[in-house]
Design an enzyme around this catalytic site. Structure first.
Site, mmCIF file in Angstrom:
data_model
loop_
_atom_site.group_PDB
_atom_site.id
_atom_site.type_symbol
_atom_site.label_atom_id
_atom_site.label_comp_id
_atom_site.label_asym_id
_atom_site.label_seq_id
_atom_site.Cartn_x
_atom_site.Cartn_y
_atom_site.Cartn_z
ATOM 1 N N SER A 145 56.127 46.266 47.051
ATOM 2 C CA SER A 145 54.853 45.557 47.209
ATOM 3 C C SER A 145 55.096 44.090 46.918
ATOM 4 C CB SER A 145 53.815 46.106 46.227
ATOM 5 O OG SER A 145 52.660 45.287 46.185
ATOM 6 N N TYR A 158 50.426 47.798 37.329
ATOM 7 C CA TYR A 158 50.956 47.974 38.689
ATOM 8 C C TYR A 158 51.981 46.900 39.032
ATOM 9 C CZ TYR A 158 51.044 48.428 43.786
ATOM 10 O OH TYR A 158 51.449 48.578 45.094
#
Length: 261
Positions: A145, A158
């Site tokens: 990501s 995250y």
């Protein structure tokens, strides 16, 4: 007498004869990737905890559905034991589980994030690496990501985990240098799927929808699957170390064009 023209041979699809494992294949990017790789001719093994969803998708694309919980060493070992051959591993299983500031964070959310995104990825990679080496042309692909490259406020559990995935990919590439296994990372930015933001916002549909509100065309799972398929079907001497992909409306983590309502 005119000699007959021999028929033009039909080229094999890029993935023909190759076995591709896709983790987290029950929804979102994983499901889209499994579908795309099957269309490219790969023998796709769909892996996730929700076996009912996997079986339905596997039936539609001609793949194999196998239960896998990446947070369980026993589950990973049993999964690997049932795979005599693996040419490609798409480490896609992951997710975000909160959007909390560090000062307000629940350590249990951090534990869950690292168990799924980082430790689960390590478990599956370790278990399948012998088969990937034995294939003679193996691929380990990490779905990372942009959160693994740039930090931002909220949900540090995250971003920290995805930074871990990024450095895992970088380190493994160094360690396998000279071997016949490629290490690839695809790092998407804003991708609208049916579950990611909903899970991160604790099931609050309104807050999940607000993440994408006013963005004309966020990426969808099929866009990321297209990038994954492209990277995996390059000639095997070509290694796509890191491919960052964002929607045109997102120039950076904090720079997103939104239409006025």
């Amino acid at each position: 007498m005119v000699s007959p023209v021999p028929p033009t041979p039909v080229p094999s699809p890029p993935g023909a004869g190759r076995v591709a494992v896709v983790t987290g294949a029950s929804s979102g990017i994983g499901a889209a990737t499994a579908t795309r790789l099957a269309a490219e001719g790969f023998d796709v093994v769909l892996a996730a905890r929700r076996l009912d969803r996997l079986q339905e998708l596997a039936g539609r694309i001609g793949g194999r559905a196998l239960a896998l919980d990446v947070t369980s060493a026993e589950s990973v070992a049993a999964f690997a034991a049932g795979l005599p051959r693996v040419d490609v591993l798409v480490n896609n299983a992951g997710g975000a589980f909160d959007a909390a500031a560090v000062a307000d964070a629940d350590p249990d959310s951090w534990t869950r994030s690292f168990e799924v995104n980082v430790l689960g990825t390590v478990r599956v990679t370790q278990a399948l690496l012998p088969a990937l080496r034995a294939s003679g042309a193996g691929d380990v692909l990490f779905v990372g990501s942009t959160a693994g490259l740039v930090s931002y406020e909220g949900g540090a559990s995250y971003t920290a985990a995805k930074h871990g995935v990024h450095t895992l990919a970088e380190t493994l590439r160094l360690e396998l240098c000279g071997e016949s296994v490629r290490v690839i990372e695809i790092a998407p930015g804003m991708v609208r799927t049916e579950e990611f933001a909903l899970n991160r916002q604790g099931g609050d549909a309104d807050r999940a929808a607000a993440v994408y509100r006013g963005v004309a065309e966020p990426l969808v799972a099929e866009d990321v699957a297209d990038c994954i398929a492209w990277a995996l079907t390059r000639p095997h001497h070509v290694n796509v170390d890191l491919l960052v992909v964002r929607p045109r409306a997102q120039a950076a983590q904090h720079k997103v064009a939104r239409l006025e309502s």
